[in-house]
Design an enzyme around this catalytic site. Structure first.
Site, PDB file in Angstrom:
ATOM      1  N   LYS A  24       0.834  -1.214   0.000  1.00 55.04           N
ATOM      2  CA  LYS A  24       0.000   0.000   0.000  1.00 55.04           C
ATOM      3  C   LYS A  24       0.869   1.264   0.000  1.00 55.04           C
ATOM      4  CE  LYS A  24      -2.251  -0.768   3.873  1.00 55.04           C
ATOM      5  NZ  LYS A  24      -1.681  -2.043   4.333  1.00 55.04           N
ATOM      6  N   ARG A  99      -8.815   1.682   9.765  1.00 51.54           N
ATOM      7  CA  ARG A  99      -8.360   0.318  10.034  1.00 51.54           C
ATOM      8  C   ARG A  99      -9.372  -0.476  10.843  1.00 51.54           C
ATOM      9  NH1 ARG A  99      -2.489   0.904   9.291  1.00 51.54           N
ATOM     10  NH2 ARG A  99      -1.347  -0.945   9.891  1.00 51.54           N
ATOM     11  N   ARG A 137      12.836  -7.639   6.054  1.00 55.11           N
ATOM     12  CA  ARG A 137      13.246  -6.226   6.074  1.00 55.11           C
ATOM     13  C   ARG A 137      14.332  -5.968   7.111  1.00 55.11           C
ATOM     14  NH1 ARG A 137       7.980  -2.846   7.072  1.00 55.11           N
ATOM     15  NH2 ARG A 137       6.884  -3.469   5.230  1.00 55.11           N
ATOM     16  N   ARG A 170      13.368  -4.236  12.824  1.00 54.15           N
ATOM     17  CA  ARG A 170      12.483  -3.465  13.703  1.00 54.15           C
ATOM     18  C   ARG A 170      11.570  -4.411  14.485  1.00 54.15           C
ATOM     19  NH1 ARG A 170       9.557   0.661   9.807  1.00 54.15           N
ATOM     20  NH2 ARG A 170       7.870  -0.594  10.642  1.00 54.15           N
ATOM     21  N   ARG A 181       0.044  -8.674  13.746  1.00 50.41           N
ATOM     22  CA  ARG A 181      -0.504  -7.639  12.855  1.00 50.41           C
ATOM     23  C   ARG A 181      -1.493  -8.255  11.870  1.00 50.41           C
ATOM     24  NH1 ARG A 181       4.800  -4.750  10.668  1.00 50.41           N
ATOM     25  NH2 ARG A 181       3.364  -3.406   9.540  1.00 50.41           N
TER      26      ARG A 181
HETATM   27  P1  AMP Z   1       1.695   0.710   9.164  1.00 50.69           P
HETATM   28  O1  AMP Z   1       2.981   1.356   8.819  1.00 50.69           O
HETATM   29  O2  AMP Z   1       0.520   1.259   8.405  1.00 50.69           O
HETATM   30  O3  AMP Z   1       1.745  -0.800   9.122  1.00 50.69           O
HETATM   31  O4  AMP Z   1       1.404   1.100  10.691  1.00 50.69           O
HETATM   32  C1  AMP Z   1       2.316   0.754  11.717  1.00 50.69           C
HETATM   33  C2  AMP Z   1       1.595   0.716  13.054  1.00 50.69           C
HETATM   34  O5  AMP Z   1       1.034   2.013  13.339  1.00 50.69           O
HETATM   35  C3  AMP Z   1       0.417  -0.235  13.126  1.00 50.69           C
HETATM   36  O6  AMP Z   1       0.816  -1.558  13.403  1.00 50.69           O
HETATM   37  C4  AMP Z   1      -0.391   0.387  14.259  1.00 50.69           C
HETATM   38  O7  AMP Z   1       0.194   0.104  15.519  1.00 50.69           O
HETATM   39  C5  AMP Z   1      -0.204   1.868  13.995  1.00 50.69           C
HETATM   40  N1  AMP Z   1      -1.279   2.364  13.100  1.00 50.69           N
HETATM   41  C6  AMP Z   1      -1.155   2.780  11.814  1.00 50.69           C
HETATM   42  N2  AMP Z   1      -2.338   3.174  11.312  1.00 50.69           N
HETATM   43  C7  AMP Z   1      -3.239   3.019  12.314  1.00 50.69           C
HETATM   44  C8  AMP Z   1      -4.646   3.231  12.426  1.00 50.69           C
HETATM   45  N3  AMP Z   1      -5.377   3.679  11.395  1.00 50.69           N
HETATM   46  N4  AMP Z   1      -5.239   2.961  13.612  1.00 50.69           N
HETATM   47  C9  AMP Z   1      -4.528   2.524  14.666  1.00 50.69           C
HETATM   48  N5  AMP Z   1      -3.217   2.254  14.616  1.00 50.69           N
HETATM   49  C10 AMP Z   1      -2.557   2.499  13.457  1.00 50.69           C
END
Ligand code: AMP
Length: 239
Positions: A24, A99, A137, A170, A181
């Site tokens: 994405k 989300r 990664r 990470r 996740r």
């Molecule tokens: P991402 O880079 O989009 O995978 O986001 C990394 C982390 O940020 C996720 O695993 C969540 O802990 C937090 N996060 C990102 N977007 C959201 C969202 N819309 N609602 C809640 N937590 C989020």
């Protein structure tokens, strides 16, 4: 009876759907470069706060490291602030938001007088592919450059090509966190697929293709639905 006038050129809001690691972010960046629509990634916004040690960043970290969602209240406020900025007047590419269904409802309210969500592309990849992509990664401790042990390895294992910094995995890229996740994705985010399908804005795209092919498929969907014509710089997509 309430009369609403059709907007001359409604903004374009795109919600990118797909599991973590489905590409994405990459697709949002490519589309931003191509048509200029701002890329709004909640993950990037949280990471930015974390880097700057803001109270929001420190709060978010506890959830991010565990692979859990940051609470809706602070997440929704952060997105509302971002979408109120002037560059989002023409719309935005939403990457990682909404989300869960509560965030969908909050987004509907934010966009109530801005035309709503026009398209929700779903980048489809298998769980095995997600695991392979994310757990491979490696990130440089010094400059933050990102490598992949299989797809984009550094010249010397464990060492950054650019500055010799140590490459590490990470916390949220560890296998156990990725499993978490994925679990959170299926439980909380996957129901959004049915929601946007029912709204007639879902478009499934094969996310296992090379990034340029995925981008071409995305541009095709946008063209087929007449959405690119709304952008201020449609000529950019023909080159
Ligand atoms: P991402 O880079 O989009 O995978 O986001 C990394 C982390 O940020 C996720 O695993 C969540 O802990 C937090 N996060 C990102 N977007 C959201 C969202 N819309 N609602 C809640 N937590 C989020």
């Amino acid at each position: 009876m309430k009369f609403t006038r059709p907007m001359a050129n409604p903004p374009l809001f795109l919600v990118f759907l797909g599991p973590p690691g489905s590409g994405k972010g990459t697709q949002a960046r490519l589309l931003h470069e191509r048509i200029g629509l701002p890329h709004v990634s909640t993950g990037d916004l949280f990471r930015h706060h974390l880097k700057n040690n803001t109270p929001l960043g420190l709060l978010a970290r506890q959830y991010m490291d565990r692979g859990e969602l940051v609470p809706d209240g602070v997440t929704v406020d952060m997105v509302a602030d971002r979408l109120a900025q002037s560059d989002a007047a023409c719309g935005a590419i939403l990457d990682g938001f909404p989300r869960n269904l509560a965030q969908v409802v909050a987004l509907e309210a934010m966009l109530a007088d801005r035309g709503g969500v026009s398209l929700a592309p779903l980048f489809a990849v298998s769980d095995e592919e997600v695991m392979r992509r994310i757990t491979g990664r490696r990130t440089c401790r010094l400059c933050g450059a990102i490598y992949h042990i299989e797809f984009n390895p550094p010249k010397q294992p464990g060492v950054c090509d650019a500055d010799g910094g140590e490459l590490y995995q990470r916390d949220d890229d560890r296998p156990e966190t990725v499993e978490k996740r994925l679990y959170v994705y299926y439980k909380q985010t996957a129901p959004l697929i049915g929601y946007y399908f029912a709204k007639g804005v879902l478009a499934e795209i094969d996310g296992t293709q090379p990034p340029e092919a995925v981008q071409a498929a995305l541009l095709q969907v946008l063209t087929d639905r007449g959405l690119l014509a709304r952008m201020p710089v449609p000529a950019a997509v023909t080159g």
